[in-house]
Write an enzyme that holds these catalytic residues in place. Structure first.
Site, PDB file in Angstrom:
ATOM      1  N   LYS A 174       0.873  -1.297   0.058  1.00 52.33           N
ATOM      2  CA  LYS A 174      -0.022   0.089  -0.045  1.00 52.33           C
ATOM      3  C   LYS A 174       0.888   1.200  -0.049  1.00 52.33           C
ATOM      4  O   LYS A 174       1.279   1.672   1.029  1.00 52.33           O
ATOM      5  CB  LYS A 174      -0.984  -0.006   1.126  1.00 52.33           C
ATOM      6  N   GLU A 249       9.002   1.799  11.374  1.00 51.50           N
ATOM      7  CA  GLU A 249      10.007   3.042  11.622  1.00 51.50           C
ATOM      8  C   GLU A 249       9.268   4.172  11.519  1.00 51.50           C
ATOM      9  O   GLU A 249       8.375   4.468  10.678  1.00 51.50           O
ATOM     10  CB  GLU A 249      11.151   2.762  10.438  1.00 51.50           C
ATOM     11  N   CYS A 283      12.883  11.678   7.869  1.00 51.28           N
ATOM     12  CA  CYS A 283      12.748  10.852   9.520  1.00 51.28           C
ATOM     13  C   CYS A 283      14.144  11.369   9.999  1.00 51.28           C
ATOM     14  O   CYS A 283      14.169  11.626  11.219  1.00 51.28           O
ATOM     15  CB  CYS A 283      12.656   9.621   8.971  1.00 51.28           C
ATOM     16  N   GLU A 380       8.197  16.524  16.279  1.00 56.80           N
ATOM     17  CA  GLU A 380       8.753  16.594  14.867  1.00 56.80           C
ATOM     18  C   GLU A 380       7.843  17.291  13.991  1.00 56.80           C
ATOM     19  O   GLU A 380       6.695  17.446  13.920  1.00 56.80           O
ATOM     20  CB  GLU A 380       8.253  15.172  14.228  1.00 56.80           C
TER      21      GLU A 380
HETATM   22  N1  LIG Z   1      11.960   6.227  10.592  1.00 58.97           N
HETATM   23  C1  LIG Z   1      11.840   6.226   9.367  1.00 58.97           C
HETATM   24  O1  LIG Z   1      12.515   5.387   8.487  1.00 58.97           O
HETATM   25  C2  LIG Z   1      11.056   7.139   8.365  1.00 58.97           C
HETATM   26  C3  LIG Z   1      11.243   7.264   7.208  1.00 58.97           C
HETATM   27  C4  LIG Z   1      10.399   8.114   6.266  1.00 58.97           C
HETATM   28  C5  LIG Z   1       9.315   8.651   7.113  1.00 58.97           C
HETATM   29  N2  LIG Z   1       9.190   8.561   8.597  1.00 58.97           N
HETATM   30  C6  LIG Z   1       8.287   9.399   9.137  1.00 58.97           C
HETATM   31  O2  LIG Z   1       6.810   9.154   8.344  1.00 58.97           O
HETATM   32  C7  LIG Z   1       6.132  10.454   8.673  1.00 58.97           C
HETATM   33  C8  LIG Z   1       5.792  11.202   7.122  1.00 58.97           C
HETATM   34  O3  LIG Z   1       5.223  10.071   6.238  1.00 58.97           O
HETATM   35  P1  LIG Z   1       3.602  10.055   5.961  1.00 58.97           P
HETATM   36  O4  LIG Z   1       2.878  11.274   6.361  1.00 58.97           O
HETATM   37  O5  LIG Z   1       3.372   9.435   4.900  1.00 58.97           O
HETATM   38  O6  LIG Z   1       3.306   9.236   7.491  1.00 58.97           O
HETATM   39  P2  LIG Z   1       1.584   8.586   7.783  1.00 58.97           P
HETATM   40  O7  LIG Z   1       1.717   7.749   8.629  1.00 58.97           O
HETATM   41  O8  LIG Z   1       0.557   9.407   7.627  1.00 58.97           O
HETATM   42  O9  LIG Z   1       1.598   7.580   6.386  1.00 58.97           O
HETATM   43  C9  LIG Z   1       2.292   6.199   6.072  1.00 58.97           C
HETATM   44  C10 LIG Z   1       1.642   5.400   5.364  1.00 58.97           C
HETATM   45  O10 LIG Z   1       0.626   4.902   6.214  1.00 58.97           O
HETATM   46  C11 LIG Z   1      -0.580   4.984   5.462  1.00 58.97           C
HETATM   47  N3  LIG Z   1      -1.781   5.050   6.785  1.00 58.97           N
HETATM   48  C12 LIG Z   1      -2.326   6.012   7.109  1.00 58.97           C
HETATM   49  N4  LIG Z   1      -3.239   5.980   7.919  1.00 58.97           N
HETATM   50  C13 LIG Z   1      -3.205   4.567   8.000  1.00 58.97           C
HETATM   51  C14 LIG Z   1      -3.938   3.563   8.887  1.00 58.97           C
HETATM   52  N5  LIG Z   1      -4.759   4.061   9.875  1.00 58.97           N
HETATM   53  N6  LIG Z   1      -3.645   2.259   8.919  1.00 58.97           N
HETATM   54  C15 LIG Z   1      -2.391   1.706   8.129  1.00 58.97           C
HETATM   55  N7  LIG Z   1      -1.882   2.726   7.028  1.00 58.97           N
HETATM   56  C16 LIG Z   1      -2.202   3.992   7.233  1.00 58.97           C
HETATM   57  C17 LIG Z   1      -0.606   6.058   4.629  1.00 58.97           C
HETATM   58  O11 LIG Z   1      -1.426   6.099   3.683  1.00 58.97           O
HETATM   59  C18 LIG Z   1       1.071   5.987   4.075  1.00 58.97           C
HETATM   60  O12 LIG Z   1       1.096   4.825   3.105  1.00 58.97           O
HETATM   61  C19 LIG Z   1       6.884  11.231   9.442  1.00 58.97           C
HETATM   62  O13 LIG Z   1       6.455  10.867  10.691  1.00 58.97           O
HETATM   63  C20 LIG Z   1       8.306  10.589   9.072  1.00 58.97           C
HETATM   64  O14 LIG Z   1       9.046  10.714  10.306  1.00 58.97           O
HETATM   65  C21 LIG Z   1       9.882   7.943   9.118  1.00 58.97           C
HETATM   66  O1  LIG Z   2      13.225   9.522   5.663  1.00 56.32           O
HETATM   67  C1  LIG Z   2      13.854   8.674   5.978  1.00 56.32           C
HETATM   68  C2  LIG Z   2      15.093   8.299   5.189  1.00 56.32           C
HETATM   69  O2  LIG Z   2      15.588   7.099   5.791  1.00 56.32           O
HETATM   70  C3  LIG Z   2      16.274   9.185   5.456  1.00 56.32           C
HETATM   71  S1  LIG Z   2      17.830   8.791   4.913  1.00 56.32           S
HETATM   72  O3  LIG Z   2      18.135   9.086   3.676  1.00 56.32           O
HETATM   73  O4  LIG Z   2      17.808   7.170   4.893  1.00 56.32           O
HETATM   74  O5  LIG Z   2      18.683   9.212   6.208  1.00 56.32           O
END
Ligand SMILES: NC(=O)c1ccc[n+]([C@@H]2O[C@H](COP(=O)([O-])OP(=O)(O)OC[C@H]3O[C@@H](n4cnc5c(N)ncnc54)[C@H](O)[C@@H]3O)[C@@H](O)[C@H]2O)c1
Ligand SMILES: O=C[C@H](O)CS(=O)(=O)O
Length: 483
Positions: A174, A249, A283, A380
């Site tokens: 998804k 993550e 992130c 964040e």
């Molecule tokens: N730690 C990491 O490796 C990492 C990497 C990238 C982004 N992030 C985090 O992701 C966030 C930004 O990404 P985002 O806005 O897409 O996050 P999000 O949680 O809104 O969405 C992430 C995914 O989850 C899906 N989703 C939304 N609601 C859901 C539910 N109730 N059940 C299951 N799936 C659902 C979304 O459609 C999307 O595909 C930030 O907090 C960022 O820090 C973390």
């Molecule tokens: O947002 C998440 C990514 O993992 C960032 S990074 O380029 O791997 O640090």
């Protein structure tokens, strides 16, 4: 208008409802990049059924043969890198060079896991009875669900899907609503590489409807999620109730510590890169800079001066440093934090303003005189906003880093190896940098956070095998000899 479809059981199909979602360009928010299915749980159920049906044959294929498909997919991604990168840049907003770098990173991840197909798949042990062959095997989980965010729309899916597939699982993916076109490109590359029908299924739609339907499906043996803490926690609760293996993550509030002996120019440059590249939507982005008091004024002035020179604009323009935020919602959230910071008494030294260029643009923001316990220093923001905090000494600086609920990435700038080693030892983060930016990750080493940033599994490198397989321990005794 280009229309795209779900991939279910090897066929490109519309949502059963026929409804579609439009994919908008955040740089020119009236421009539609394509139409994608707005799927329902029934579409997701079709995808899970296809993955379950394909699993026995896929599992029985040799690891090496599965790896060959990933090698071909990597070559296809590489050949199409410019087209994919342009589309990624158009739909997510990151600059073309960053989009190209991410696309090539996805190819590298596919190649890495293709190579993993020729590694050991278990261990042989000495048994008490010398006639017993005692060994372990790492076997697949079964059908796994992959849910991914919009900010790295090809690298993060690649580092989940590639290990899931090569270790013998079938996948239902998804993708994020904001970046469906990039998801299509990765999917098409895997299909063109010869992935059998039903092994990878991709269903587009709203996460709150589709993602939750996927997570709740009792036929899944694993869920790998990257995204926000709120969604992650809801997934963990459902998986814990069902007994489904999961890895999460999530968010970060990553800090740079600048000690008084640091190379000032290097610390400023790396802070800018960590905080402002990808418009701060990583992130691992730098959002706090904790500076030893003697250096804080010189550092802040240099950071503000450097930040003011960053060009905001069309991500396809080679001079652009920051493209738009990925969505109107993201822009509104970040601009609200600018107001929160002001209300909390921090000094907005530069930036933080909306730029009206037909998209979701804003100027990079630097706050100084920030209270380490304030919302802009602890929550964040996920945008081009960095807070400068003063610390009395190195010990106070590390304790400030650790005062966060997050623990993803941190960096220290110093010329003193003893201070660097102390920082490495004391900081509560899954990723630690010395004299380099908080962002960035190599594909062959563990990636993940501590505390609220992660479910404490690790991704990438050999860590992925721990999540996408399970261990079978075998005691093999030959039948008794009948002389
Ligand atoms: N730690 C990491 O490796 C990492 C990497 C990238 C982004 N992030 C985090 O992701 C966030 C930004 O990404 P985002 O806005 O897409 O996050 P999000 O949680 O809104 O969405 C992430 C995914 O989850 C899906 N989703 C939304 N609601 C859901 C539910 N109730 N059940 C299951 N799936 C659902 C979304 O459609 C999307 O595909 C930030 O907090 C960022 O820090 C973390
Ligand atoms: O947002 C998440 C990514 O993992 C960032 S990074 O380029 O791997 O640090």
């Amino acid at each position: 208008m280009d229309s795209y479809q779900n991939l279910i059981d090897g066929r490109w199909v519309a949502a059963r409802s026929g409804r579609v979602l439009q994919d908008f360009n955040p740089s020119r928010n009236t421009e539609v990049l394509g139409e994608f299915p707005e799927s329902d749980p029934i579409d997701m159920q079709d995808a899970v059924a296809a993955a379950a049906a394909a699993y026995p044959k896929w599992r029985s294929m040799s690891l090496v043969a599965r790896g060959e498909i990933l090698y071909r997919a990597a070559d296809i991604l590489t050949a199409r890198a410019n087209e994919i990168s342009r589309d990624l840049s158009l739909e997510e907003g990151k600059t073309f060079p960053e989009a190209k770098g991410e696309t090539m990173r996805a190819a590298a991840l596919l190649r890495y896991y293709a190579g993993e197909s020729r590694q050991e798949t278990g261990h042989v042990y000495a048994a008490t009875d010398p006639s017993t062959l005692l060994y372990t095997r790492q076997v697949p989980l079964g059908v796994v669900g992959i849910i991914t965010p919009w900010n790295f729309p090809i690298a993060i899916p690649a580092w989940k899907i590639a290990p899931a597939l090569v270790y013998g699982n079938t996948v239902v993916w998804k993708p994020a609503e904001l970046t469906p076109l990039t998801a299509y490109h990765l999917t098409q590359a895997l299909v063109d590489a010869g992935l059998p029908e039903g092994v990878l299924n991709v269903v587009y739609g709203q996460g709150s409807i589709l993602g939750s339907a996927l997570v709740a499906d009792t036929r899944l043996q694993g869920i790998s999620f990257t995204g926000s803490n709120g969604v992650g926690r809801s997934i963990a609760a459902v998986c814990a109730e069902k007994g489904t293996k999961f890895q999460l993550e999530m968010g970060g509030k990553n800090a740079v510590v600048v000690l008084s002996d640091a190379d000032l120019d290097l610390a400023v440059e790396m802070t800018i890169r960590g905080a402002m590249r990808s418009t701060g939507q990583k992130c691992t982005a730098t959002s706090r800079v904790i500076v030893e008091a003697p250096l804080v004024n010189a550092f802040s002035e240099a950071l503000v001066e450097r930040s003011r020179k960053l060009q905001v604009g069309d991500p396809l323009d080679s001079q652009t440093y920051l493209g738009p935020l990925a969505s109107l919602n993201q822009k509104r959230t970040v601009l609200e934090y600018i107001q929160i910071g002001k209300r909390e008494g921090a000094r907005l030294a530069t930036g933080g303003e909306s730029i009206d260029m037909g998209g979701y643009f804003m100027s990079p923001a630097v706050f100084t005189d920030v209270d380490p316990g304030s919302r802009i220093a602890t929550e964040e923001i996920f945008g081009p906003v960095v807070s400068v905090i003063s610390a009395a000494d190195a010990n106070e600086a590390v304790s400030m880093v650790n005062r966060s609920n997050f623990g993803l990435s941190a960096a220290v700038f110093t010329r003193d190896i003893a201070k660097a080693m102390h920082f490495i030892e004391e900081v509560e983060c899954g990723i630690v940098h010395v004299n380099s930016e908080t962002a960035g990750a190599e594909p062959h080493v563990p990636f993940g956070g501590m505390k609220d940033s992660s479910s404490n599994s690790r991704e990438q490198g050999k860590s992925a095998r721990e999540f996408f397989t399970q261990v079978k321990t075998v005691y093999l005794d030959p039948p008794p000899m009948r002389l």
